[in-house]
Every structure is written in structure tokens, then in C-alpha cells.
Write an enzyme that holds these catalytic residues in place. Structure first.
Site, PDB file in Angstrom:
ATOM      1  N   CYS A  27      23.411  42.738  21.616  1.00 23.05           N
ATOM      2  CA  CYS A  27      22.670  42.601  22.852  1.00 23.05           C
ATOM      3  C   CYS A  27      21.202  42.269  22.584  1.00 23.05           C
ATOM      4  O   CYS A  27      20.659  42.612  21.537  1.00 23.05           O
ATOM      5  CB  CYS A  27      22.684  43.905  23.654  1.00 23.05           C
ATOM      6  SG  CYS A  27      24.323  44.416  24.134  1.00 23.05           S
ATOM      7  N   GLY A  53      23.536  37.655  22.280  1.00 20.04           N
ATOM      8  CA  GLY A  53      24.654  37.963  23.172  1.00 20.04           C
ATOM      9  C   GLY A  53      24.899  36.817  24.122  1.00 20.04           C
ATOM     10  O   GLY A  53      23.970  36.357  24.783  1.00 20.04           O
ATOM     11  N   ASN A 128      20.617  48.054  23.996  1.00 12.42           N
ATOM     12  CA  ASN A 128      21.077  47.344  22.802  1.00 12.42           C
ATOM     13  C   ASN A 128      21.441  48.397  21.765  1.00 12.42           C
ATOM     14  O   ASN A 128      20.595  49.208  21.397  1.00 12.42           O
ATOM     15  CB  ASN A 128      19.947  46.450  22.286  1.00 12.42           C
ATOM     16  CG  ASN A 128      20.223  45.868  20.908  1.00 12.42           C
ATOM     17  OD1 ASN A 128      21.373  45.724  20.517  1.00 12.42           O
ATOM     18  ND2 ASN A 128      19.166  45.536  20.190  1.00 12.42           N
ATOM     19  N   GLY A 129      22.682  48.396  21.306  1.00 18.21           N
ATOM     20  CA  GLY A 129      23.063  49.371  20.287  1.00 18.21           C
ATOM     21  C   GLY A 129      24.388  50.014  20.610  1.00 18.21           C
ATOM     22  O   GLY A 129      25.176  49.469  21.388  1.00 18.21           O
ATOM     23  N   TYR A 268      20.874  37.929   8.911  1.00 14.99           N
ATOM     24  CA  TYR A 268      21.622  37.067   9.819  1.00 14.99           C
ATOM     25  C   TYR A 268      21.282  37.195  11.302  1.00 14.99           C
ATOM     26  O   TYR A 268      21.153  36.192  11.995  1.00 14.99           O
ATOM     27  CB  TYR A 268      23.126  37.327   9.622  1.00 14.99           C
ATOM     28  CG  TYR A 268      24.019  36.648  10.623  1.00 14.99           C
ATOM     29  CD1 TYR A 268      24.114  35.259  10.668  1.00 14.99           C
ATOM     30  CD2 TYR A 268      24.761  37.394  11.535  1.00 14.99           C
ATOM     31  CE1 TYR A 268      24.923  34.629  11.599  1.00 14.99           C
ATOM     32  CE2 TYR A 268      25.576  36.770  12.466  1.00 14.99           C
ATOM     33  CZ  TYR A 268      25.656  35.391  12.495  1.00 14.99           C
ATOM     34  OH  TYR A 268      26.452  34.777  13.409  1.00 14.99           O
TER      35      TYR A 268
END
Ligand code: SF4
Length: 494
Positions: A27, A53, A128-129, A268
């Protein structure tokens, strides 16, 4: 060079046309305080965070009297490219979210930001997570009568805040944060403040920026650049920033703890033009490529990246060794969602939809192919096949991460451990499966050195590197349920 016999391919090792055989970031979050046209600016910020996302996106704004929201499946441009949608989101305060589902179904009710009306007013949250005790908390909350509307772990925050006995929204948030375990970055909006939160170990990123007289919160600095905001600082691990017309107030309810930022952001996840924890991601990737070259170079004629994420590491590798860097694989950027449920015929075309070999660069050459990671190995195998098909004399694969031997439970979408190639096979077996003349990964110490941290100290590692080492820095209460994947609340509510 002789190759060892290939062992049987891992089970369920089918090619996935658009699953490019990578860990997927989950996210991106973005928030604004006191910025004119907040919804349009948030849409731009989310656009810059699209790589974090692509399944769904949403924005909630507050205009001083009312909250407004638009959430939808698909990309930011598909949802917020229409002026009428932006006009329906008035206000100078906003939060936005891009989602790649790690838990929960891909359905509209899971699209964030989540919104709830409390006794203190409206509350919108984008997360996010991943909470590693979401299942445990969900069970307790359901027993207490909480009615969940979605299957995402993020909704746990909403219920914990709702049932908290504290009076202010900030105290309720702190109360909720003290009950959750996991890796998270949150942006939340009330009618009084914009808030940003990072988990106590700072695994997931969150930054603070300044835009005119207003403030910005975002997952990455690339989202500041697109809206013309200035970087102020990273939100600290375990910090809550509360932003209102009086400025930015910092609260640290967890005391001091050791930071364990996700090292995969450098390899990445993050965009190469972002700066993470003070380090430009592009430079980090080039340095990783240089260390990889020093650790494992073989005689070769050309260094070829697997685009796009392998490019900076391949450049660093080629510069270190002094042999040419060439685009031997060309990426088609226009593979759309059209192919997400392909026919068998299209599926068999596999990776060729996305990548094609540049014969002029590859024919007759000894090629060092640089990629950032190997997850299942399916795409690597097809790319090697393609490079050999274009006439390469030798193919040596070099990977700018250590072998990914463990799943991530901290918000990154990963296959279960049994499907990770490096968890199942030796280096020689992996080389045979992928079909390369040689295969090497950067060492974990080499990765730390490339990031300027010296060798990894096993007693006190600087980063979260659990997917390479199995050293999980945050407890995993939900995994007691015998799963080796991040759990969806769906398993409880269906
Ligand atoms: S396990 Fe890997 S991908 Fe997950 S947070 Fe840690 S380093 Fe990042």
C-alpha cells in the site's frame, strides 16, 4: 558450462502472466493538511505512489463541515482522472490510499481509506502494513459485539478506537496502537487534525513534507516531488505526528526502541527516485550492484538488467567490473489488466507479454543477467529461456538480494514459504531449475555493507531482513493458528 540435472519444479509453479514473480508492496498512503484543492493534489500524490498498490484506491476529504469520499477498484487515473469526481471531494484536508491486498478480499468494502462516525466526529484512516495480531484482536472484538464491515486488518484500528474509554481522539489512537502488534504506517483524518503514525520499529516508511503553508504525509519522497512539496523529515519509528493549524506536534508513546526498517524497500519496493531514511534509493541499488559484482563476477561480455527494477543494480555491477551495460531485454509497459484472467493460449505466451529479448545485444555473448530477487523462479526461468533463444552463448544470473527463504508477515504480499524457490532448493538446484550457467546472490553482509552499515550484526541487525534470515523482529501471534501466510480476517467471517 555443464549444468546439473534440473530437479522437479516446485508444486503449483504455474506461470502467472501478470504476477511478475515478485514480492509485492502492499500500500501507499498520502495525507494533506491545509492545502488548496486537496483532493486533486492527493490524486497526484497517489499517482506517484501507484507502484505501491494497483488494485484499488481512495480519497477522503474534509471541507470544514463535512467529510467526502470516493473509493474504487483499479488505478488512480481510472478513479480520479474525472474532474467531476475531484469536484465532489471539496476541502483543504485529505487522506488517500493505494492498495495491493495482502489480507482480505479484493472487493470494494476493503478499499481504503476506511471511514467511521464516532461520538467525537468523523474519522478516516489509511493503512500501509500488516497487523500480526489482527486475528486475535478480531476474535476478541467480535465477542464484544463489534460488527466488522470489511475483511481487512486495518478495520481493527477503527473498532479499537471506537471502544476505547479515553476521551480525546489522540488518546484513543494511542490506546489502540498499544494493543496492536505489527508493522504499519497510518495516516488518519479527523475534523480537528491530520495524524501520521509509524510502528515502533519503523518497518514501514512514512515521511513529512511542507507544501506552502500546509503539510504532507506520504509513504515516499517521490510523492512530495510530484506535488512540489519540500521534504521535512522521516516520521520516527513509534512516533505519532498530529498536524493542525497550530503546527506539527510529536508524540512518542512507546519510548525508545531499535529501528528495523524494511531492507527490501532499498532492493525493490521503493521508487528509484525516492530517498528512504536519508539514502537515495537509486544510489543504494547501484552500490548493491557493485558489491554483487565484487562478490561473484564471472568473465562475461555484457551486463543486462531484468527491467525495470534490476536496472540500477546492473548499472552498478557493470561500472564496477568495467564491461558494457546493455538493454538486452526490453520491457513492454503497456501490458494492462486485460490479461489478468488470460486464456490458456495467452497464458502460455507467459513472460513474452511483458519482456522481449534484444537479439542484437545478446547473440553470441556471455551475458550477466541482473535481477533484484527470485521468488518462485517462474519468471526467471522464462527470461533465461528467452535470452538463450536470442542466441546468448552463456547466461550467468546475479541477484541483488540474498535468497528469499522466508515469507513476509509485515505487509508485503509473499507466497507461503513452501513456494519460495530458495526455501526449497540449493543454489546448484536453483541454477538448474532456472537454466543458467551460474547463479549467485549478494550475501547478507554484502547487502549491509552496500547500505553503509558494515557487516550484519546478528545480535543487533540494523534492518528488518526476515525474508532473507528468518529473524522476525516483530512477534507473530496470528501464526500460532498454523498458517505461514499473512492472515485475512475473511477466514473468520465467511
Ligand atoms: S520480511 Fe522482508 S519484505 Fe517483509 S518487512 Fe522484513 S525485509 Fe521487508
Amino acid at each position: 558450462m555443464d549444468q546439473p540435472a534440473a530437479p522437479a519444479a516446485p508444486e503449483d509453479d504455474k506461470p502467472h502472466v501478470l504476477s511478475d514473480d515478485k514480492f509485492h508492496d502492499e500500500c501507499g498512503v498520502f495525507g494533506l493538511w491545509n492545502v488548496p484543492d486537496a483532493s486533486a493534489v492527493t490524486a497526484l500524490g497517489l499517482h506517484a505512489l501507484q507502484h505501491r498498490g494497483q488494485e484499488s484506491t481512495g480519497i477522503v476529504t474534509y471541507d470544514g463541515a463535512r467529510f467526502h469520499s470516493h473509493r474504487g477498484m483499479g488505478l488512480v487515473g481510472d478513479n480520479f482522472g474525472d474532474a467531476k469526481v475531484i469536484a465532489g471531494l471539496p476541502g483543504t484536508i485529505a487522506v488517500g490510499h493505494n492498495r495491493y491486498a495482502t489480507t482480505g478480499e479484493t472487493i470494494l468494502r476493503n478499499v481504503q481509506p476506511l471511514y467511521a462516525d464516532f461520538e467525537f466526529g468523523g474519522f478516516a484512516v489509511a493503512h500501509n502494513g500488516n497487523l500480526t495480531n489482527a486475528h486475535v484482536l478480531h476474535r476478541q472484538l467480535v465477542r464484544r459485539g463489534c460488527l466488522f464491515q470489511s475483511t481487512t486488518d486495518s478495520e481493527v484500528f477503527v473498532h479499537l478506537i471506537a471502544i476505547s474509554l479515553y476521551s480525546t481522539v489522540v488518546d484513543r489512537l494511542i490506546d489502540a496502537l498499544k494493543q496492536v502488534v505489527g508493522a504499519y504506517a497510518l495516516v488518519a483524518l479527523t475534523n480537528e487534525a491530520l495524524m501520521g503514525v509509524r510502528d515502533p520499529l519503523g518497518v514501514r516508511p512514512l515521511i513529512l513534507g511542507r507544501l506552502g503553508t500546509g503539510w504532507v504525509l506520504a509513504s515516499e519522497t517521490c510523492a512530495l516531488d510530484i506535488v512540489g512539496a519540500e521534504f521535512v523529515r522521516d516520521v520516527d519509528p513509534g512516533e505519532i505526528v498530529v498536524i493542525n493549524d497550530q503546527g506539527v506536534h510529536s508524540i512518542k508513546p512507546f519510548g525508545r526502541s531499535t529501528e528495523r526498517f524494511c531492507v527490501f524497500e532499498y532492493i525493490y519496493f521503493a521508487r528509484p527516485d525516492s530517498v528512504m531514511e536519508g539514502m537515495p534509493v537509486y544510489d543504494a541499488r547501484k552500490r548493491i550492484g557493485a558489491v554483487l559484482a565484487r562478490e561473484s563476477h564471472v568473465d562475461a561480455d555484457v551486463v543486462v538488467p531484468v527491467p525495470d527494477s534490476g536496472v540500477p543494480a546492473a548499472m552498478g555491477y557493470a561500472q564496477e567490473i568495467g564491461i558494457p551495460f546493455e538493454y538486452g531485454i526490453v520491457r513492454n509497459h503497456y501490458v494492462g489488466r486485460t490479461f489478468i484472467e488470460p486464456t490458456d493460449h495467452i497464458r502460455n505466451l507467459g513472460v513474452k507479454l511483458k519482456h522481449s529479448a534484444n537479439r542484437a545485444v545478446l547473440a553470441g555473448k556471455r551475458v550477466v543477467l541482473v535481477d533484484d530477487s527470485i521468488v518462485r523462479g517462474t519468471t526467471s526461468r522464462k527470461i533465461v529461456e528467452m535470452v538463450r533463444g536470442a542466441g546468448a552463448a552463456e547466461v550467468h544470473m546475479r541477484i541483488s538480494s540474498p535468497p528469499t527463504t522466508h515469507s513476509c508477515f509485515y505487509g508485503i504480499d509473499t507466497p507461503e514459504r513452501g513456494k519460495l524457490l530458495a526455501a526449497q532448493y540449493s543454489l546448484e538446484e536453483m541454477a538448474a531449475l532456472i537454466g543458467v550457467d551460474s547463479l549467485a546472490f549478494i550475501s547478507i553482509d554484502g547487502l549491509y555493507r552496500a547500505l553503509g552499515k558494515g557487516d550484519r550484526d546478528p545480535a543487533k541487525p540494523y534492518y528488518c531482513d526476515a525474508c532473507f534470515t528468518g529473524d522476525y523482529p516483530i512477534a507473530l501471534p496470528d501464526q500460532a493458528d498454523n498458517s505461514d501466510r499473512q492472515l485475512s480476517l475473511l477466514t473468520e467471517v465467511r
